[in-house]
Structures are given as C-alpha cells and as structure tokens.
Design an enzyme around this catalytic site. Sequence first.
Site, PDB file in Angstrom:
ATOM      1  N   CYS A   1       0.800  -1.226   0.000  1.00 22.87           N
ATOM      2  CA  CYS A   1       0.000   0.000   0.000  1.00 22.87           C
ATOM      3  C   CYS A   1       0.832   1.277   0.000  1.00 22.87           C
ATOM      4  O   CYS A   1       0.279   2.374   0.054  1.00 22.87           O
ATOM      5  CB  CYS A   1      -0.961  -0.020   1.185  1.00 22.87           C
ATOM      6  SG  CYS A   1      -2.126  -1.402   1.089  1.00 22.87           S
TER       7      CYS A   1
ATOM      8  N   HIS B   1      -1.907   8.181   6.518  1.00 23.13           N
ATOM      9  CA  HIS B   1      -2.174   6.901   5.870  1.00 23.13           C
ATOM     10  C   HIS B   1      -3.453   6.289   6.413  1.00 23.13           C
ATOM     11  O   HIS B   1      -4.198   5.646   5.675  1.00 23.13           O
ATOM     12  CB  HIS B   1      -0.998   5.944   6.109  1.00 23.13           C
ATOM     13  CG  HIS B   1      -1.238   4.558   5.597  1.00 23.13           C
ATOM     14  ND1 HIS B   1      -1.284   4.271   4.251  1.00 23.13           N
ATOM     15  CD2 HIS B   1      -1.463   3.378   6.243  1.00 23.13           C
ATOM     16  CE1 HIS B   1      -1.504   2.971   4.085  1.00 23.13           C
ATOM     17  NE2 HIS B   1      -1.624   2.412   5.278  1.00 23.13           N
TER      18      HIS B   1
ATOM     19  N   LYS C   1      -8.925   8.751   3.232  1.00 22.86           N
ATOM     20  CA  LYS C   1      -9.501   7.409   3.123  1.00 22.86           C
ATOM     21  C   LYS C   1     -10.873   7.320   3.788  1.00 22.86           C
ATOM     22  O   LYS C   1     -11.620   6.368   3.553  1.00 22.86           O
ATOM     23  CB  LYS C   1      -8.560   6.374   3.734  1.00 22.86           C
ATOM     24  CG  LYS C   1      -7.264   6.176   2.949  1.00 22.86           C
ATOM     25  CD  LYS C   1      -6.415   5.091   3.565  1.00 22.86           C
ATOM     26  CE  LYS C   1      -5.096   4.900   2.826  1.00 22.86           C
ATOM     27  NZ  LYS C   1      -4.140   6.004   3.072  1.00 22.86           N
TER      28      LYS C   1
ATOM     29  N   HIS D   1      -9.700   2.618   1.311  1.00 23.77           N
ATOM     30  CA  HIS D   1      -8.265   2.394   1.135  1.00 23.77           C
ATOM     31  C   HIS D   1      -7.997   1.964  -0.301  1.00 23.77           C
ATOM     32  O   HIS D   1      -8.329   0.854  -0.715  1.00 23.77           O
ATOM     33  CB  HIS D   1      -7.781   1.332   2.109  1.00 23.77           C
ATOM     34  CG  HIS D   1      -6.299   1.164   2.132  1.00 23.77           C
ATOM     35  ND1 HIS D   1      -5.442   2.004   1.439  1.00 23.77           N
ATOM     36  CD2 HIS D   1      -5.491   0.252   2.754  1.00 23.77           C
ATOM     37  CE1 HIS D   1      -4.191   1.610   1.632  1.00 23.77           C
ATOM     38  NE2 HIS D   1      -4.206   0.558   2.425  1.00 23.77           N
TER      39      HIS D   1
ATOM     40  N   PHE E   1       1.920   3.586   4.150  1.00 25.31           N
ATOM     41  CA  PHE E   1       2.565   2.423   4.755  1.00 25.31           C
ATOM     42  C   PHE E   1       1.951   1.147   4.174  1.00 25.31           C
ATOM     43  O   PHE E   1       0.800   1.140   3.761  1.00 25.31           O
ATOM     44  CB  PHE E   1       2.373   2.429   6.278  1.00 25.31           C
ATOM     45  CG  PHE E   1       2.643   3.764   6.925  1.00 25.31           C
ATOM     46  CD1 PHE E   1       3.744   4.528   6.556  1.00 25.31           C
ATOM     47  CD2 PHE E   1       1.779   4.266   7.888  1.00 25.31           C
ATOM     48  CE1 PHE E   1       3.994   5.760   7.144  1.00 25.31           C
ATOM     49  CE2 PHE E   1       2.018   5.496   8.493  1.00 25.31           C
ATOM     50  CZ  PHE E   1       3.120   6.249   8.116  1.00 25.31           C
TER      51      PHE E   1
ATOM     52  N   PHE F   1       1.985  -3.546   3.935  1.00 29.03           N
ATOM     53  CA  PHE F   1       2.359  -4.853   4.465  1.00 29.03           C
ATOM     54  C   PHE F   1       3.855  -5.093   4.261  1.00 29.03           C
ATOM     55  O   PHE F   1       4.456  -4.658   3.287  1.00 29.03           O
ATOM     56  CB  PHE F   1       1.583  -5.958   3.756  1.00 29.03           C
ATOM     57  CG  PHE F   1       0.186  -6.175   4.273  1.00 29.03           C
ATOM     58  CD1 PHE F   1      -0.252  -5.612   5.456  1.00 29.03           C
ATOM     59  CD2 PHE F   1      -0.709  -6.972   3.565  1.00 29.03           C
ATOM     60  CE1 PHE F   1      -1.539  -5.824   5.935  1.00 29.03           C
ATOM     61  CE2 PHE F   1      -2.002  -7.201   4.032  1.00 29.03           C
ATOM     62  CZ  PHE F   1      -2.413  -6.624   5.216  1.00 29.03           C
TER      63      PHE F   1
END
Length: 407
Positions: free
Chosen positions: A163, A300, A329, A334, A391, A393
């Site tokens: 992301c 984020h 968001k 997202h 940010f 995974f």
Amino acid sequence: MSKRVVITGMGIYSCIGTNLEEVRNSLFEGRSGIVIDKERIQFGFKSPLTGMVPAPDLKAVLSRRQRISMGEESEYAYLATVEALEQAKLREEDILQREMGILYGNDSVSKAVIETTDIVRDKRDTQLIGSGAIFKSMNSTVTMNLATIFGLSGVNMTISAACASGSHAIGMGFMFIQQGLQDLIICGGAQEINPYAMASFDGLGVFATDIDHPEQASRPFDKRRTGLVPSGGAATVILESYESAVKRGAPIVAEVVGYGFSSNGGHISTPNIEGPAKAMRRALVQANLRPQDVTYINAHATSTPLGDANEAKAILEVFGGNPYVSSTKSMTGHECWMAGASEIVYSTLMMQHGFIAPNINLVEPDDDIKELNFVSHAIKQEFDIYLSNSFGFGGTNSALVVKKFNE
C-alpha cells in the site's frame, strides 16, 4: 547540485470523481465514494463494502491490439495519465521527441491471473488463453502498457511495495530527477477493484463491518472504527525537473521537496511506531524543513484499530499536535497500491484551492491521540507545505513532502 523537482500535471480516476474537478468538489464537500457491491455478497464476502469507479470504455481511443493487453488497473492508469499529460501540456509529438520515463505503483493482477488459470483448467488448451493475457497478468502490466501506448523511451519500472507502492513510485521519480538521471517521468499508482483482488483481505477479517451505512463505514481515527474499506482506481503525477518545465513553459502545480522511507523490520502485517516516525523524519531532513513548517498531514490511516493508533502516535512523536491531520480514506476507502499517489493528488488540490478536506465520520478519537489537530469538517485554510504518509504490508513506509511552488 541536486535538481529541483516539480509537478507539472496531475490526473485521477477515483471513487470520488473521475477527473480533477469532480474530485476537488468531493473533497471539499466531504463526499463518500463507498457503496455496497452485490457481487461480493454472491462471492461470500463478510464485508461487501468498496469504493467503485465506472468501467472505462476505451474503444474510441485505443486499438484492439492495445486494449487486449490491458486489465482494469491499466485502463484506470491510462485515463489518469491522459488527464495529467493534458494538464502538463505534453502532446504526443512532445513525448516522442524527448526521453520520458514511467515509474508506477502496482502490486496485484488478480483478475487476469485467475481468468487465465480458469481457461487452462477448463479447456486444457493454452492456445485459448489469448495473446494479450500474459501482458495483463504480469505485475508490470501498467508500466509496460503505458510505455508502449505513449511511446516512452526513459526509465520503465513498476514499484511493488504493497500500500506504499504509489508513494514510493513518486519518491523514486523524485530521486531520479533530483540526481539528473531523468528530466520527465510519469509517476503514479493503480489498483484493481474486482472481488478477486480483495477476497483474501476479506478472509483476514480486516474490512469494516458497518454495511448498513456504507458512507459511514470508513472512519479513520474514530473510536468506533471496525476496519478498512477497499477501493481503487488510478492516480498520475507528472514529475519534471524545474529547468525542463521552465524551458518548455509548462504549468508548475507544486514542488516535491522530500522523500522519506523505512522498514519496520518486524511483523509482516502489524505496524509499529518507530518505522513511520523514521520515514517522516527522513523526509523532513531531505526537505530541509522543521516539523513546525508542515501545516497539513494527509495520514495513511486506513480505519484499522492498531494502524491508526500507531500512526497517530508517530505523528505526535515527530510533529506534536501542531499540523492539521486528516485521512482522505474516510471518503475514498483504502485505495491500496494507488493510495500513495492519489493522496498526493488530493492534498495538492487542497493546497491549490486553499482548503483542508475533512476526516469524515470522526466523532471521537482514541483517548491517547486526542492531542492531534484533527480536521473533521472541511475548513478553508491556505497552506504551503504538506506531508503525505503511506505504509504497507511487510513494514514498508513512505513519506512525501510537497510545497507550493515559489520561483
């Protein structure tokens, strides 16, 4: 000396609008793009919420040969890039006469891979897959398609960083130009919206559960947040050296001045505080700015309990409670691989037009992050500098600092 890097064009294809004007109005009005997707209910999703965009029809502008190698993410990216090139006043002949590159964020091609596999399993004949399938099903599908459609001859790479992909693409484009390796780069991020791409996320139980009120389901920083809402589309920014932009009389939208990055080095999906704080500090150092110079932070914050809380604590650690903070968001959901690029477009639109978009659905923040200067309703506010966080995974972090252009 390192070169100055400016934005000369932007384009957007988003669930809150499919062009810059529509998106600007949605941001100011705090309009949500979240809906219920009936197809997900049929798929057995626990949460059928998503941000949705219209399916593009490119028959009038691209040949069949071009279209058969494009999945939905490439179609979104094409439309966003056409808008960005138009704003940057770059015609086809201009692009062909100079070296122009592309760095685009993408991290899945789920639908294309599944459709190809289904054909092979069902027909037992690989020749029935079709000649365009391979180009749809590679992770670099966006960059390979756009590079050939627009006739690009510069750097050509896909940035795959979960992301944070779109943000890292812009950050790397910034560094390429800053160091004199390129003068002009198409940067951005794209995200497929189909259920195939989101089924595994749904299985993890990370999606919001308030399906009775879709527009209220994405609620970053709010105590009652229950999870994120997936979304998608594409966003493009044209990065250019200041010298190149001035030489061709290009419109200068804003200037990128800092890029910070880091890795958490811990749990594959659980975020921490140290990694994001390090990325933000690095971006400030590169921009030669102090924390108090930043007026707005586009967080984020995806509406997950731990992710939002840890980012908020990282912001407090680096900036205190001074800058305005919101997460777009809350309106878009997202946008995953696209989000780091789209949020540069969103924040730049705000800076251009003198307002800060709200973090809608924020009624009461967590007790330990109430010190942050949250914007829960749109405010008219001139500002010159913002920071945007992304940010992903694996603990990948990116922070970009953008400022209003001054000669």
